[in-house]
Write a protein that holds these residues in place. Structure first.
Motif, short mmCIF file in Angstrom:
data_model
loop_
_atom_site.label_atom_id
_atom_site.label_comp_id
_atom_site.label_asym_id
_atom_site.label_seq_id
_atom_site.Cartn_x
_atom_site.Cartn_y
_atom_site.Cartn_z
N GLN A 227 38.70 9.56 53.33
CA GLN A 227 39.04 8.15 53.13
C GLN A 227 37.79 7.29 52.98
O GLN A 227 37.73 6.38 52.14
N VAL A 228 36.78 7.56 53.80
CA VAL A 228 35.53 6.79 53.72
C VAL A 228 34.79 7.12 52.42
O VAL A 228 34.25 6.23 51.75
N LEU A 229 34.78 8.40 52.06
CA LEU A 229 34.10 8.78 50.82
C LEU A 229 34.80 8.20 49.60
O LEU A 229 34.12 7.78 48.64
N MET A 230 36.12 8.18 49.61
CA MET A 230 36.85 7.61 48.48
C MET A 230 36.51 6.12 48.31
O MET A 230 36.37 5.62 47.19
N ARG A 231 36.35 5.43 49.41
CA ARG A 231 35.94 4.02 49.34
C ARG A 231 34.57 3.90 48.70
O ARG A 231 34.33 3.01 47.87
N GLN A 232 33.67 4.82 49.06
CA GLN A 232 32.33 4.77 48.49
C GLN A 232 32.37 5.04 46.98
O GLN A 232 31.62 4.42 46.21
N ILE A 233 33.23 5.95 46.56
CA ILE A 233 33.36 6.26 45.13
C ILE A 233 33.86 5.04 44.37
O ILE A 233 33.37 4.71 43.28
N VAL A 234 34.84 4.33 44.94
CA VAL A 234 35.36 3.13 44.29
C VAL A 234 34.27 2.07 44.19
O VAL A 234 34.13 1.38 43.16
N ILE A 235 33.46 1.91 45.24
CA ILE A 235 32.37 0.93 45.20
C ILE A 235 31.36 1.29 44.10
O ILE A 235 30.90 0.42 43.35
N LEU A 236 31.04 2.58 43.99
CA LEU A 236 30.11 3.01 42.95
C LEU A 236 30.68 2.78 41.56
O LEU A 236 29.96 2.41 40.63
N SER A 237 32.00 3.01 41.43
CA SER A 237 32.62 2.81 40.12
C SER A 237 32.63 1.34 39.72
O SER A 237 32.49 1.00 38.55
N GLN A 238 32.77 0.45 40.68
CA GLN A 238 32.74 -0.98 40.38
C GLN A 238 31.36 -1.43 39.92
O GLN A 238 31.23 -2.30 39.07
N GLY A 239 30.32 -0.76 40.48
CA GLY A 239 28.97 -1.12 40.07
C GLY A 239 28.49 -0.34 38.87
O GLY A 239 27.42 -0.62 38.33
N GLY A 240 29.30 0.66 38.47
CA GLY A 240 28.91 1.44 37.31
C GLY A 240 27.68 2.30 37.55
O GLY A 240 26.93 2.59 36.63
N VAL A 241 27.47 2.71 38.82
CA VAL A 241 26.27 3.48 39.13
C VAL A 241 26.64 4.89 39.59
O VAL A 241 25.87 5.56 40.26
N GLY A 242 27.84 5.36 39.24
CA GLY A 242 28.26 6.70 39.62
C GLY A 242 27.41 7.74 38.92
O GLY A 242 26.94 7.56 37.79
N ASP A 243 27.17 8.85 39.60
CA ASP A 243 26.36 9.93 39.06
C ASP A 243 27.22 10.83 38.20
O ASP A 243 27.96 11.66 38.69
N ALA A 244 27.13 10.67 36.88
CA ALA A 244 27.91 11.48 35.95
C ALA A 244 27.02 12.32 35.06
O ALA A 244 27.42 12.77 34.00
N THR A 245 25.76 12.56 35.48
CA THR A 245 24.81 13.27 34.64
C THR A 245 25.19 14.74 34.46
O THR A 245 24.80 15.37 33.49
N ASP A 246 25.94 15.29 35.44
CA ASP A 246 26.30 16.70 35.35
C ASP A 246 27.59 16.93 34.57
O ASP A 246 28.04 18.06 34.46
N MET A 247 28.19 15.88 34.05
CA MET A 247 29.49 16.01 33.40
C MET A 247 29.36 16.24 31.90
O MET A 247 30.34 16.41 31.21
N GLY A 248 28.14 16.24 31.38
CA GLY A 248 27.96 16.45 29.95
C GLY A 248 27.63 15.17 29.22
O GLY A 248 27.89 14.07 29.71
#
Length: 293
Positions: A227-248
């Motif tokens: 639950q805490v990690l999911m909140r962190q993921i949502v916060i990162l998605s709002q800032g557009g700073v999620g780490d997607a470098t390994d996704m291609g």
């Protein structure tokens, strides 16, 4: 007269089925919307805000969530906290409810008064944090398990359930030389499995959805539940700073609303899959509780 009564009875039964069906539909529609929103594309999401059946399935949000081992580790932490916490809850609640179910217990009324007092008043967030810190449980899993080991309401209900068991069973066991631990383990608990299964589910859902306690007591990100990690993921998605470098190179960060829906589905799906296995005991426990008070 009999035909009219039979026709009215069938009409009333049909009305009940329709009413229950509509209520079930209203209840399940939000879940369908969440699943559909988590699987839709950004273009369709911009066209309409309420979706039940996406035109094109997109797994980008789930791929983003599972892009690292962090989520799987967090899920394992949540399972550990849920299983260990539920075991501690049921063990402590049962061990306290059994003696309180005996009217001959010395100081029983005073103990019950203290239990009822905790249902009305609490120390608050800051005193609780200081207590956990002074006990040396800060940043450990025990900090999210031990402080809430016994729920006062659940304790009272289980105590009342134990009181409804026939006194002759315990008296017969005592005549055969059985001790209280033996009576609790071999007679009381087997007869109370529906009630114990019901409150096990309540405790498990509480641990699975726990958010405030891990935020307060767990400072190490490796110990964060889902639950805490999911909140962190949502916060990162709002800032557009999620780490997607390994996704291609062609991977695009999912829309915020789609990612939020996927987060909710991902975090709640395991506990929903466990419920069918406890549904039989859960329904029986609720029914017995309603009959016996």
């Amino acid at each position: 007269m009999i035909r009219e009564h039979s026709a009215a009875s069938r009409l009333f039964t049909a009305f009940i089925y329709v009413a229950v069906g509509l209520f079930a539909l209203v209840t399940i529609i939000p879940f369908i919307h969440l699943i559909a929103a988590s699987l839709t594309t950004a273009e369709e999401l911009r066209e309409k805000s309420f979706i039940l059946f996406p035109r094109v399935l997109s797994w980008d949000s789930y791929a983003y969530i599972l892009s690292t081992n962090t989520v799987l580790r967090s899920m394992g932490v949540t399972v550990l906290i849920t299983v260990a916490g539920t075991f501690v809850n049921i063990a402590m609640t049962t061990l306290m409810a059994y003696p309180l179910a005996h009217k001959t217990l010395l100081g029983r009324d005073r103990i019950m008064l203290l239990v009822l007092f905790t249902m009305i008043f609490s120390g608050g967030m800051i005193p609780s944090f200081i207590l956990v810190k002074q006990l040396g449980m800060l940043n450990s899993f025990s900090s999210v398990i031990i402080p809430g080991a016994i729920n006062a309401f659940n304790l009272i209900v289980i105590k009342n359930f134990f009181q409804q068991l026939p006194d002759g069973l315990e008296e017969s066991a005592k005549m055969d030389g059985a001790s209280h631990p033996y009576i609790l383990a071999r007679i009381v608990i087997p007869l109370s499995l529906p009630a114990i299964a019901t409150f096990s589910l309540f405790y498990a859902v509480g641990h699975w959805n726990a958010f405030l306690a891990p935020i307060l007591y767990l400072n190490d990100p490796d110990k964060w539940p889902v639950q805490v990690l999911m909140r962190q993921i949502v916060i990162l998605s709002q800032g557009g700073v999620g780490d997607a470098t390994d996704m291609g190179p062609d991977f695009v960060l999912p829309p915020e609303q789609t990612l939020k829906s996927a987060v909710i589905v991902f975090a709640n799906l395991p506990i929903l899959l466990v419920y069918p296995f406890l549904q039989k005991h859960f329904a029986k426990g609720v029914l017995l509780g309603s009959v016996k008070g």
